[in-house]
Design an enzyme around this catalytic site. Structure first.
Site, short mmCIF file in Angstrom:
data_model
loop_
_atom_site.label_atom_id
_atom_site.label_comp_id
_atom_site.label_asym_id
_atom_site.label_seq_id
_atom_site.Cartn_x
_atom_site.Cartn_y
_atom_site.Cartn_z
N LYS A 57 0.83 -1.21 0.00
CA LYS A 57 0.00 0.00 0.00
C LYS A 57 0.86 1.26 0.00
O LYS A 57 0.59 2.20 -0.74
CB LYS A 57 -0.94 -0.01 1.21
CG LYS A 57 -2.03 -1.06 1.10
CD LYS A 57 -2.86 -1.12 2.37
CE LYS A 57 -3.91 -2.22 2.28
NZ LYS A 57 -4.72 -2.32 3.50
N GLY A 71 -0.85 0.77 5.84
CA GLY A 71 -1.13 -0.04 7.02
C GLY A 71 -2.05 -1.18 6.69
O GLY A 71 -2.83 -1.12 5.74
N ASP A 72 -1.94 -2.24 7.48
CA ASP A 72 -2.84 -3.37 7.32
C ASP A 72 -2.88 -4.15 8.62
O ASP A 72 -1.99 -4.03 9.47
CB ASP A 72 -2.43 -4.29 6.17
CG ASP A 72 -3.63 -5.03 5.61
OD1 ASP A 72 -4.26 -4.51 4.68
OD2 ASP A 72 -3.96 -6.11 6.12
N GLN A 73 -3.93 -4.95 8.75
CA GLN A 73 -4.10 -5.80 9.93
C GLN A 73 -4.45 -7.21 9.50
O GLN A 73 -5.17 -7.41 8.53
CB GLN A 73 -5.22 -5.25 10.82
CG GLN A 73 -4.89 -3.91 11.43
CD GLN A 73 -6.01 -3.40 12.30
OE1 GLN A 73 -7.09 -3.13 11.82
NE2 GLN A 73 -5.75 -3.28 13.59
N ALA A 108 0.35 -3.76 11.03
CA ALA A 108 1.60 -3.33 10.40
C ALA A 108 1.42 -1.94 9.82
O ALA A 108 0.38 -1.64 9.23
CB ALA A 108 1.99 -4.31 9.29
#
Length: 195
Positions: A57, A71-73, A108
């Site tokens: 991203k 960001g990511d989860q 993250a």
């Protein structure tokens, strides 16, 4: 220095806005499931997957002279990975699967500048959902409405989703989608915010 959030997540936007951080939000336009497929096939860990998606991203946005935040989860329960529920029935299945158990949420975040990763962080939170029967799950979904479909696990802690839990260990802001305190520090170091 300008900050670009590579996301249109209402929660991430609100976190940055409420913290007084100037930024622009731009959709990274990536297919997360397509990016995950080879990682899953290779046996990547939830941490590796979250970090890979956050990197993708951050690198997807061309922002010359700007910092790009991705960001990511990833939510996992004993190795089983969850994604955002497709519909109410899927949300009910996810909650039933998580009820009475402790799951992990990896968050993250990555900062990129001129197409290069300059900072990254992964945090882990442990969340224990209380035991729930079918009626309790249906009542929760009635109260949550469409917000149950906005997040992996079918809950938003900042709303009625908090009622599903008996214990939480980890940074609140990370659970919402951005580890805000470490992010504020790096943004001060990089001149996005005054020190």
């Amino acid at each position: 220095m300008k900050l670009i959030l590579a996301s249109t997540s209402a929660t991430r936007i609100a976190l940055l806005r409420n913290a007084g951080i100037p930024f622009d939000a731009v959709s990274p336009g990536i297919d997360e499931r397509a990016l995950e497929a080879p990682l899953l096939a290779a046996g990547a860990s939830p941490t590796e997957i979250a970090l890979a998606l956050a990197r993708a991203k951050a690198l997807a946005i061309d922002g010359p002279g700007a910092l790009v935040l991705g960001g990511d989860q990833v939510l996992d329960l004993d190795g089983e990975r969850f994604v955002k529920p497709a519909d109410r029935a899927d949300a009910a299945r996810q909650i039933a699967r998580l009820a009475g158990k402790t799951h992990r949420l990896r968050t993250a975040v990555v900062l990129a500048a001129d197409g290069e990763i300059i900072w990254e962080l992964v945090t882990t939170a442990s969340l224990t959902m209380r035991p729930l029967d079918e009626g309790q799950i249906e009542r929760y979904l009635d109260a949550a409405g469409d917000s149950a479909l906005w997040s992996v696990g079918a809950y938003l802690l900042e709303g009625v989703g908090i009622q599903l839990f008996s214990a939480i260990e980890g940074d609140y802001f990370s659970i919402l989608g951005l580890p805000l305190l470490p992010l504020l520090e790096i943004l001060r170091q990089r001149g996005v915010l005054p020190s």
